[in-house]
Enzyme design. Sequence first.
Site, PDB file in Angstrom:
ATOM      1  N   GLU A 251       9.181  -3.813  13.058  1.00  0.00           N
ATOM      2  CA  GLU A 251       8.983  -2.716  12.093  1.00  0.00           C
ATOM      3  C   GLU A 251       7.659  -2.039  12.466  1.00  0.00           C
ATOM      4  O   GLU A 251       6.586  -2.609  12.262  1.00  0.00           O
ATOM      5  CB  GLU A 251       8.913  -3.270  10.663  1.00  0.00           C
ATOM      6  CG  GLU A 251       8.756  -2.155   9.634  1.00  0.00           C
ATOM      7  CD  GLU A 251       8.544  -2.655   8.195  1.00  0.00           C
ATOM      8  OE1 GLU A 251       7.900  -3.694   8.005  1.00  0.00           O
ATOM      9  OE2 GLU A 251       9.021  -1.975   7.273  1.00  0.00           O
TER      10      GLU A 251
ATOM     11  N   SER B 147       5.525  -6.818   3.292  1.00  0.00           N
ATOM     12  CA  SER B 147       6.095  -7.087   4.619  1.00  0.00           C
ATOM     13  C   SER B 147       6.891  -8.394   4.619  1.00  0.00           C
ATOM     14  O   SER B 147       6.683  -9.267   3.771  1.00  0.00           O
ATOM     15  CB  SER B 147       4.967  -7.162   5.640  1.00  0.00           C
ATOM     16  OG  SER B 147       4.077  -8.201   5.287  1.00  0.00           O
TER      17      SER B 147
ATOM     18  N   PHE C 122       0.811  -1.226   0.000  1.00  0.00           N
ATOM     19  CA  PHE C 122       0.000   0.000   0.000  1.00  0.00           C
ATOM     20  C   PHE C 122       0.839   1.267   0.000  1.00  0.00           C
ATOM     21  O   PHE C 122       0.354   2.334  -0.376  1.00  0.00           O
ATOM     22  CB  PHE C 122      -0.946   0.016   1.224  1.00  0.00           C
ATOM     23  CG  PHE C 122      -0.264   0.456   2.504  1.00  0.00           C
ATOM     24  CD1 PHE C 122      -0.095   1.811   2.782  1.00  0.00           C
ATOM     25  CD2 PHE C 122       0.235  -0.464   3.413  1.00  0.00           C
ATOM     26  CE1 PHE C 122       0.554   2.235   3.946  1.00  0.00           C
ATOM     27  CE2 PHE C 122       0.874  -0.053   4.571  1.00  0.00           C
ATOM     28  CZ  PHE C 122       1.038   1.297   4.835  1.00  0.00           C
TER      29      PHE C 122
ATOM     30  N   CYS D 260       9.431   2.037   3.248  1.00  0.00           N
ATOM     31  CA  CYS D 260      10.367   0.938   3.557  1.00  0.00           C
ATOM     32  C   CYS D 260      11.773   1.481   3.755  1.00  0.00           C
ATOM     33  O   CYS D 260      12.622   0.803   4.308  1.00  0.00           O
ATOM     34  CB  CYS D 260      10.355  -0.087   2.439  1.00  0.00           C
ATOM     35  SG  CYS D 260      10.914   0.603   0.891  1.00  0.00           S
TER      36      CYS D 260
ATOM     37  N   GLU E  22      -4.963  -3.778  -1.975  1.00  0.00           N
ATOM     38  CA  GLU E  22      -6.409  -3.546  -1.954  1.00  0.00           C
ATOM     39  C   GLU E  22      -6.761  -2.322  -1.114  1.00  0.00           C
ATOM     40  O   GLU E  22      -7.911  -1.888  -1.100  1.00  0.00           O
ATOM     41  CB  GLU E  22      -7.141  -4.799  -1.441  1.00  0.00           C
ATOM     42  CG  GLU E  22      -6.886  -5.184   0.013  1.00  0.00           C
ATOM     43  CD  GLU E  22      -5.592  -5.996   0.251  1.00  0.00           C
ATOM     44  OE1 GLU E  22      -4.604  -5.782  -0.481  1.00  0.00           O
ATOM     45  OE2 GLU E  22      -5.577  -6.803   1.194  1.00  0.00           O
TER      46      GLU E  22
ATOM     47  N   LYS F 206      -1.258  -7.220  -9.166  1.00  0.00           N
ATOM     48  CA  LYS F 206      -2.198  -7.314  -8.036  1.00  0.00           C
ATOM     49  C   LYS F 206      -1.766  -6.238  -7.044  1.00  0.00           C
ATOM     50  O   LYS F 206      -0.895  -6.447  -6.209  1.00  0.00           O
ATOM     51  CB  LYS F 206      -2.113  -8.707  -7.398  1.00  0.00           C
ATOM     52  CG  LYS F 206      -3.362  -9.187  -6.681  1.00  0.00           C
ATOM     53  CD  LYS F 206      -3.805  -8.344  -5.513  1.00  0.00           C
ATOM     54  CE  LYS F 206      -2.957  -8.461  -4.291  1.00  0.00           C
ATOM     55  NZ  LYS F 206      -3.298  -7.428  -3.268  1.00  0.00           N
TER      56      LYS F 206
HETATM   57  P1  NAD Z   1       1.713  -6.542   3.083  1.00  0.00           P
HETATM   58  O1  NAD Z   1       2.767  -7.585   3.140  1.00  0.00           O
HETATM   59  O2  NAD Z   1       0.629  -6.574   4.090  1.00  0.00           O
HETATM   60  O3  NAD Z   1       0.972  -6.579   1.647  1.00  0.00           O
HETATM   61  C1  NAD Z   1       1.706  -6.613   0.450  1.00  0.00           C
HETATM   62  C2  NAD Z   1       0.865  -7.344  -0.608  1.00  0.00           C
HETATM   63  O4  NAD Z   1       0.655  -8.695  -0.189  1.00  0.00           O
HETATM   64  C3  NAD Z   1      -0.513  -6.727  -0.829  1.00  0.00           C
HETATM   65  O5  NAD Z   1      -0.790  -6.733  -2.212  1.00  0.00           O
HETATM   66  C4  NAD Z   1      -1.446  -7.644  -0.056  1.00  0.00           C
HETATM   67  O6  NAD Z   1      -2.725  -7.746  -0.636  1.00  0.00           O
HETATM   68  C5  NAD Z   1      -0.741  -8.987  -0.099  1.00  0.00           C
HETATM   69  N1  NAD Z   1      -0.943  -9.786   1.124  1.00  0.00           N
HETATM   70  C6  NAD Z   1      -1.127  -9.315   2.388  1.00  0.00           C
HETATM   71  N2  NAD Z   1      -1.237 -10.338   3.248  1.00  0.00           N
HETATM   72  C7  NAD Z   1      -1.114 -11.472   2.528  1.00  0.00           C
HETATM   73  C8  NAD Z   1      -1.138 -12.852   2.856  1.00  0.00           C
HETATM   74  N3  NAD Z   1      -1.304 -13.262   4.112  1.00  0.00           N
HETATM   75  N4  NAD Z   1      -0.978 -13.754   1.869  1.00  0.00           N
HETATM   76  C9  NAD Z   1      -0.808 -13.358   0.590  1.00  0.00           C
HETATM   77  N5  NAD Z   1      -0.769 -12.057   0.226  1.00  0.00           N
HETATM   78  C10 NAD Z   1      -0.922 -11.121   1.170  1.00  0.00           C
HETATM   79  O7  NAD Z   1       2.467  -5.135   3.078  1.00  0.00           O
HETATM   80  P2  NAD Z   1       1.821  -3.686   3.187  1.00  0.00           P
HETATM   81  O8  NAD Z   1       1.341  -3.473   4.575  1.00  0.00           O
HETATM   82  O9  NAD Z   1       0.906  -3.442   2.060  1.00  0.00           O
HETATM   83  O10 NAD Z   1       3.113  -2.781   2.920  1.00  0.00           O
HETATM   84  C11 NAD Z   1       4.021  -2.399   3.914  1.00  0.00           C
HETATM   85  C12 NAD Z   1       5.200  -3.335   3.998  1.00  0.00           C
HETATM   86  O11 NAD Z   1       5.880  -3.388   2.749  1.00  0.00           O
HETATM   87  C13 NAD Z   1       6.238  -2.880   5.010  1.00  0.00           C
HETATM   88  O12 NAD Z   1       6.719  -4.007   5.687  1.00  0.00           O
HETATM   89  C14 NAD Z   1       7.319  -2.257   4.145  1.00  0.00           C
HETATM   90  O13 NAD Z   1       8.608  -2.240   4.723  1.00  0.00           O
HETATM   91  C15 NAD Z   1       7.280  -3.156   2.960  1.00  0.00           C
HETATM   92  N6  NAD Z   1       7.857  -2.523   1.790  1.00  0.00           N
HETATM   93  C16 NAD Z   1       9.084  -2.942   1.382  1.00  0.00           C
HETATM   94  C17 NAD Z   1       9.688  -2.350   0.291  1.00  0.00           C
HETATM   95  C18 NAD Z   1      11.039  -2.795  -0.172  1.00  0.00           C
HETATM   96  O14 NAD Z   1      11.425  -2.389  -1.248  1.00  0.00           O
HETATM   97  N7  NAD Z   1      11.767  -3.600   0.558  1.00  0.00           N
HETATM   98  C19 NAD Z   1       9.032  -1.309  -0.384  1.00  0.00           C
HETATM   99  C20 NAD Z   1       7.767  -0.914   0.056  1.00  0.00           C
HETATM  100  C21 NAD Z   1       7.194  -1.530   1.147  1.00  0.00           C
END
Ligand code: NAD
Length: 497
Positions: A382, A226, A149, A281, A176, A173
Site C-alpha cells: 500500500e 494500517s 491521520f 483508504c 498525533e 485517541k
Molecule cells: P497508522 O496505523 O500508522 O496509525 C493509526 C493509529 O494507530 C494512530 O492513532 C496511531 O497513533 C496509532 N499507531 C501507529 N503505530 C502504532 C503502533 N505501532 N502501535 C500502536 N498504535 C499505533 O495509520 P495512519 O498512517 O495514521 O493511517 C493510514 C492507514 O490507515 C492506511 O493504511 C489506510 O489504508 C488506513 N485506513 C483505513 C481505513 C479503513 O476504513 N479501512 C480508513 C482510513 C485509513
Amino acid sequence: MDLIRHWIDNQEYDALPERRGEVYNPATGLVRAEVALASVSEVDAGVASAADAFPGWRDTPVTRRAKIMFKFRDLVEAHMDDLAKLLTAEHGKTLDDARGEVTRGLEVIEFATGMPHLIKGDFSEQVSSGVDTYTIRQPLGVVAGITPFNFPAMVPMWMYPIAIAAGNAFVLKPSEKDPSVALLAAELFAEAGLPPGVLNVIHGDKVAVDRLLEHPDVKAISFVGSTPVAQYVYSTGTANGKRVQALAGAKNHMIVLPDADMELAADAAVSAAYGSAGERCMAISVVVAVGDAGDKLIPMIQERMEKLSIAPGDSPGAEMGPLITRDHRDKVAGYVDTGLEEGATLVADGRGFSPEGFEDGFWIGATLFDDVTPDMKIYQDEIFGPVLSVVRSDSFEDAIKVINDNPWGNGTAVFTNDGGAARKFQNEIEVGMVGVNLPIPVPLGFYSFGGWKASNFGDHDIYGPDGVSFYTRQKVVISRWPDPIHRGVDLGFPTNK
Ligand code: NAD
C-alpha cells in the site's frame, strides 16, 4: 509554540505533558504546534473521567441524548468552514475535500440522531403459556477509538456519535499527526450539551494505544489505520477480553472493460487515484485494464493529470495537496524508484515536484506507472500516495482473479456498459465495497462501511447498523407474571408448553 492538549471533562487538561510531538503544516513543511503525547497516567485520567460519566449518561433518556446529537449536528454544520480550515492546515488536503470529509462525518451524526428508533428491541408475546420474550440493547460502558491521520474529522465521527448516542462514554485517541480537528469537534459537542467525561480526547502514540488496549475499564476498541497496527490492536485487544473492530489498509483496484465509457473511466481513475494525494483508504491505486482498454485509457488519464492543480490545500482552485510528512513523501518517492527498478513503465513522474514558494513542503506530483505486474513491490504494498499503477489483463476472468488473489479487499470498482459483466463482478469479487461505474463506493451513514480480508479484522463493519450493534450488548428477557396456574417443580428443560 501552541500546545495541543488532551480534552477531559469538557476542558483542556491542565498538567504539562511529559512527552510532546510536532504537528506540521505539510504545505510549508513548518511545525505549526506541539501535541501532548499521553503517558499511562494521562490515559488513565481520561478513562477514569469517562467511567465516572458513564452511569449518568447511560441513564439519560435516549430521547434527551438524541436532542444533544441534533444540537451537535447543527453546530458541526455551522462550523463546517472552521473544521475544514483546521483540517487542511494539519493534513494538507484541499479545503473542498476537507469540507467533503466533514460532510461525510455529519451523515453519521445524523444517523445517530435516530438512536431512539435504532436501539429498539424485539418483543414476542406468548412464546409459552403466559410467557413473553423481549430483547433490549444496552451500552457497553467506556469504549475507545483509535484513528488514522488521513480522515482526522470523519473517521472519529464514524465511531463516537453512534457509541455516545447509544449511551456509552467514549475515549478518542486521534492521530498525533493532525489532532486539532477532532478536538474542535469535541468542543462543539460540549457546547451542544454533552455532559463532562462522555467524550474525552487523549492524544498520543503507541504508549496511549497500548494502555487503552490493556485498561480493564475499556470494554471495546474501534480502530482504523494500517494493516500491521490493526492486526496488533485486534489480537491484543481481544486477548484482553475486549470487543474489537479494526479496519485496516487497502489496495483498491478498478477494472476497466473495453466496452466502458472511457471518458467516464479516465475521469474516475484520476479523481480516485489523486484525490487527497492518494491518502485515502478507498483511493484507487490499481487500474486493471482488460484487452485494449489500456491503450485507450492511458493517454486520456495522462491528459487529465497534466491539468491537475497541485497546490497548498487552502489556495484557490487547488485540486491536490501535499503528503502528511516528509518521511512519508520520501517513502512514496522511494516506491517510484522501486517501480523503475522492477521494470514498470513510468508514464508520469511526480518526484521532485513542488509548487513555487513551497519548496520545503511535503510534495510529490501525480505519478502513473503502466505495465505493472502482481509480482512487483509497487503492486503488493500500500503506497498511500498519488501513484497509480496500470496492470494489463487479457480477460475479465483474469482481471477478477488479480483482485481476488490480492490480500486486501476494501473497495473496488468495475467500469463497463454490460450489465451482465457488472453483475458477475459484484457476485464474484472478494471485496467488501463494490462500485459499478463509480470508483469510491463509500456507503452513506445508514449503511455500514467495511472491507474484507486484510482490510478489516473483527466481526463488525463500522457505523450504520453494524455500529449500533458494535456499541451495544443485547440482553434477552423471558418473563412470566404470576398467574393462577402453579405448575410445581419441573426439572425438565423449559419448552413452550
Ligand atoms: P497508522 O496505523 O500508522 O496509525 C493509526 C493509529 O494507530 C494512530 O492513532 C496511531 O497513533 C496509532 N499507531 C501507529 N503505530 C502504532 C503502533 N505501532 N502501535 C500502536 N498504535 C499505533 O495509520 P495512519 O498512517 O495514521 O493511517 C493510514 C492507514 O490507515 C492506511 O493504511 C489506510 O489504508 C488506513 N485506513 C483505513 C481505513 C479503513 O476504513 N479501512 C480508513 C482510513 C485509513
